[in-house]
Design a protein around this motif. Structure first.
Motif, PDB file in Angstrom:
ATOM      1  N   SER A 111      80.443   1.344  58.723  1.00 33.21           N
ATOM      2  CA  SER A 111      80.119   1.432  57.299  1.00 33.21           C
ATOM      3  C   SER A 111      79.398   2.717  56.946  1.00 33.21           C
ATOM      4  O   SER A 111      79.117   2.955  55.770  1.00 33.21           O
ATOM      5  N   SER A 112      79.071   3.545  57.939  1.00 39.56           N
ATOM      6  CA  SER A 112      78.314   4.756  57.678  1.00 39.56           C
ATOM      7  C   SER A 112      78.819   5.890  58.557  1.00 39.56           C
ATOM      8  O   SER A 112      79.162   5.675  59.726  1.00 39.56           O
ATOM      9  N   GLU A 116      76.486   7.273  65.373  1.00 37.17           N
ATOM     10  CA  GLU A 116      76.958   8.139  66.450  1.00 37.17           C
ATOM     11  C   GLU A 116      78.477   8.049  66.623  1.00 37.17           C
ATOM     12  O   GLU A 116      79.032   6.969  66.850  1.00 37.17           O
ATOM     13  N   GLY A 117      79.166   9.196  66.489  1.00 38.27           N
ATOM     14  CA  GLY A 117      80.602   9.244  66.709  1.00 38.27           C
ATOM     15  C   GLY A 117      81.446   8.718  65.572  1.00 38.27           C
ATOM     16  O   GLY A 117      82.678   8.656  65.705  1.00 38.27           O
ATOM     17  N   SER A 118      80.834   8.342  64.453  1.00 39.02           N
ATOM     18  CA  SER A 118      81.602   7.802  63.333  1.00 39.02           C
ATOM     19  C   SER A 118      82.220   8.939  62.535  1.00 39.02           C
ATOM     20  O   SER A 118      81.516   9.820  62.032  1.00 39.02           O
ATOM     21  N   GLY A 119      83.530   8.930  62.407  1.00 32.90           N
ATOM     22  CA  GLY A 119      84.245   9.968  61.671  1.00 32.90           C
ATOM     23  C   GLY A 119      85.423   9.382  60.931  1.00 32.90           C
ATOM     24  O   GLY A 119      85.735   8.186  61.049  1.00 32.90           O
ATOM     25  N   TRP A 120      86.089  10.219  60.157  1.00 29.94           N
ATOM     26  CA  TRP A 120      87.245   9.754  59.392  1.00 29.94           C
ATOM     27  C   TRP A 120      88.456   9.642  60.317  1.00 29.94           C
ATOM     28  O   TRP A 120      88.862  10.604  60.958  1.00 29.94           O
ATOM     29  N   LEU A 121      89.027   8.436  60.375  1.00 30.45           N
ATOM     30  CA  LEU A 121      90.197   8.159  61.210  1.00 30.45           C
ATOM     31  C   LEU A 121      91.235   7.405  60.386  1.00 30.45           C
ATOM     32  O   LEU A 121      90.891   6.785  59.361  1.00 30.45           O
ATOM     33  N   PHE A 129     103.480   2.676  55.137  1.00 29.78           N
ATOM     34  CA  PHE A 129     104.045   3.557  54.127  1.00 29.78           C
ATOM     35  C   PHE A 129     102.971   4.211  53.258  1.00 29.78           C
ATOM     36  O   PHE A 129     103.276   5.084  52.455  1.00 29.78           O
ATOM     37  N   ARG A 130     101.710   3.780  53.426  1.00 33.70           N
ATOM     38  CA  ARG A 130     100.616   4.403  52.685  1.00 33.70           C
ATOM     39  C   ARG A 130      99.341   4.302  53.517  1.00 33.70           C
ATOM     40  O   ARG A 130      98.439   3.519  53.229  1.00 33.70           O
ATOM     41  N   VAL A 131      99.257   5.079  54.541  1.00 33.86           N
ATOM     42  CA  VAL A 131      98.132   5.029  55.469  1.00 33.86           C
ATOM     43  C   VAL A 131      96.901   5.642  54.816  1.00 33.86           C
ATOM     44  O   VAL A 131      96.955   6.729  54.237  1.00 33.86           O
ATOM     45  N   GLY A 132      95.788   4.925  54.897  1.00 31.21           N
ATOM     46  CA  GLY A 132      94.527   5.421  54.380  1.00 31.21           C
ATOM     47  C   GLY A 132      93.620   5.875  55.505  1.00 31.21           C
ATOM     48  O   GLY A 132      94.006   5.941  56.673  1.00 31.21           O
ATOM     49  N   ILE A 133      92.384   6.195  55.164  1.00 27.56           N
ATOM     50  CA  ILE A 133      91.398   6.619  56.152  1.00 27.56           C
ATOM     51  C   ILE A 133      90.159   5.743  55.994  1.00 27.56           C
ATOM     52  O   ILE A 133      89.932   5.135  54.944  1.00 27.56           O
ATOM     53  N   HIS A 134      89.367   5.678  57.039  1.00 35.02           N
ATOM     54  CA  HIS A 134      88.097   4.965  57.001  1.00 35.02           C
ATOM     55  C   HIS A 134      87.181   5.555  58.062  1.00 35.02           C
ATOM     56  O   HIS A 134      87.613   6.281  58.961  1.00 35.02           O
ATOM     57  N   ALA A 135      85.903   5.240  57.941  1.00 35.56           N
ATOM     58  CA  ALA A 135      84.920   5.691  58.924  1.00 35.56           C
ATOM     59  C   ALA A 135      84.976   4.759  60.131  1.00 35.56           C
ATOM     60  O   ALA A 135      84.889   3.531  59.996  1.00 35.56           O
TER      61      ALA A 135
END
Length: 467
Positions: A111-112, A116-121, A129-135
């Motif tokens: 959620s943040s 440590e190591g949290s990034g956009w993936l 058909f519509r892939v998003g991103i999240h932390a």
């Protein structure tokens, strides 16, 4: 059947495995805390946070900071615990047999971005058909595959390594790609087997298409065979012919057919029969090679193309696989293991995905609220380690297909026991009271009593409202 059998052997194997980990913890009180948290992981049904684990143990009036320091102060050493788990698995694999592992990457949503190591993936929960991103945090899971039993296997996590991206800006851990984490894992497995006196034992790792990576092929440790799914347009080259002229000899021969061009040819297929999950599978296979990939001229590879034969209407596109080639006694490059062995373990690679689903959905992987840079990683590795210990104890008790029946009349249970079956067996053995009692009674027999009770409650509510 309304009884869950109370199996004492299950607890015996569990506590034997926990005692084998005593050397991982420096102090006895820290070890006792770890044992308590392992048992609490079985009792918790909601989120597997540290505070929820303490509530399940009845420790509601004590200071919780010492339990958090198990992860933040380095009191649980994941690498040493993983070495103990691997040493325990050697009791089930003979020294002259192949030691099979599987590798795959996974994520733990966060959620943040400050963790440590949290990034956009890429968000795997969004449609393709519509892939998003999240932390999220990225991990590499290196698991041992249990020996086959009636066509079944199961993945037991050995190392849960952080594979954080550069953009996540980790503080206490170096960023690395998935293939780099795979190299670290394979080198560690090779080192542990050498220390156990099994230097001659071969390691076979099965992986998906992410690990058909040129860097991984070049950095593969000695004594390790990699079987990875490949791309249909993979560029391959024949071995070079011996050079007799002047100048530098060529590293590559003529370009070979791509896997897609190979499976479009009608001839050359052979039929292979496998027993997978108690079902006989008929596959059509082509084996070609040795080939080379550009950039790795010293790593001859064999190409395996597989397609199904059972139902032509639902047949999926063929799958290509690449595997290290081995020299036989005649000086020829051949498959390192029989074709049936390679195809069976390639099929069992899916057990790593099953482990990921169980860890995230039922076992609370990533639920622990640890913001310390060390604890944010160690707490996730802890969950994978507990999962491995519980699975290994269940395997030593039942094997893969001899678990107690599910206590329902409408379904006897799956041929291979699940994590839910294992959890029920642990709770029955630890709680002691395992008799199911009906908590719901049908309405018709006692409707008059229920109606009178509801009317009395209604009148009482109205009377209190008027007053």
């Amino acid at each position: 059947m309304t009884i869950i059998p109370e199996n004492e052997q299950l607890l015996k194997h569990l506590f034997d495995l926990l005692r084998a980990h005593r050397g991982v913890f420096k102090q006895e009180r820290v070890y006792q805390r770890a044992v308590g948290l392992v048992l609490a992981e079985v009792f918790v049904f909601a989120r597997h946070t540290v505070t929820q684990l303490l509530m399940s143990l009845g420790l509601t009036e004590q200071d919780w900071s010492a339990w958090y320091r198990l992860f933040s102060a380095g009191r649980f050493q994941a690498e040493r615990a993983s070495a103990v788990v691997l040493a325990e698995t050697l009791a089930h694999v003979a020294s002259d047999e192949v030691y099979v592992v599987a590798g795959d990457g996974t994520q733990t949503p966060r959620s943040s971005r400050k963790l440590e190591g949290s990034g956009w993936l890429p968000n795997l929960r969004t449609p393709k058909f519509r892939v998003g991103i999240h932390a999220a945090q990225r991990w590499f899971n290196g698991s041992w595959l249990m020996p086959a039993e009636e066509g079944y296997s199961r993945a037991v996590p050995l190392r849960w390594l952080p594979a954080f991206t550069d953009k996540s800006r980790p503080v206490a851990h170096e960023p690395q790609a998935e293939w780099q984490a795979a190299v670290v894992f394979l080198a560690w497995v090779r080192q542990q087997l050498d220390r156990a006196g099994r230097a001659a034992q071969t390691v076979l790792m099965v992986a998906d298409g992410h690990y058909d990576n040129l860097n991984l092929w070049r950095a593969l440790p000695a004594g390790v065979i990699l079987l990875a799914r490949s791309a249909k347009n993979r560029v391959l080259y024949e071995l070079p012919t011996p050079s007799t002229g002047r100048g530098r000899p060529s590293h590559y021969g003529p370009r070979a057919l791509t896997p897609e061009q190979l499976w479009q040819q009608r001839r050359g297929w052979q039929t292979v029969t496998l027993l997978v999950r108690r079902r006989v599978r008929h596959l059509q296979v082509k084996v070609r090679g040795p080939y080379l990939r550009q950039g790795a001229p010293d790593r001859p590879l064999m190409l395996i193309v597989v397609r199904g034969k059972d139902n032509p209407r639902t047949r999926r596109p063929p799958l290509p696989f690449l595997v290290n080639a081995a020299l036989n006694e005649h000086g020829q490059w051949v498959l390192p293991f029989p074709l049936e062995t390679l195809l069976f373990w390639a099929w069992q690679r899916w057990e790593v995905e099953v482990a990921h689903r169980e860890l995230k959905s039922n076992f609370g992987l990533g639920h622990k609220q640890c913001w310390n840079p060390v604890a944010a990683v160690t707490s996730v590795q802890w969950s994978a380690w507990v999962y491995a210990v519980l699975l290994l104890a269940g395997y030593r008790t039942w094997g893969l297909t001899h678990a107690p029946a599910v206590p329902t009349r409408w379904w006897p249970g799956a041929p291979r026991w699940s994590l839910n079956t294992l959890g029920r067996a642990y709770r029955a053995a630890l709680w002691g009271s395992h008799q199911f009692r009906p908590l719901w009674s049908p309405t018709p027999p006692d409707w008059a009593e229920k109606e009178a009770l509801l009317l009395a409650l209604r009148h009482a509510a109205f009377a209190s409202a008027r007053s």
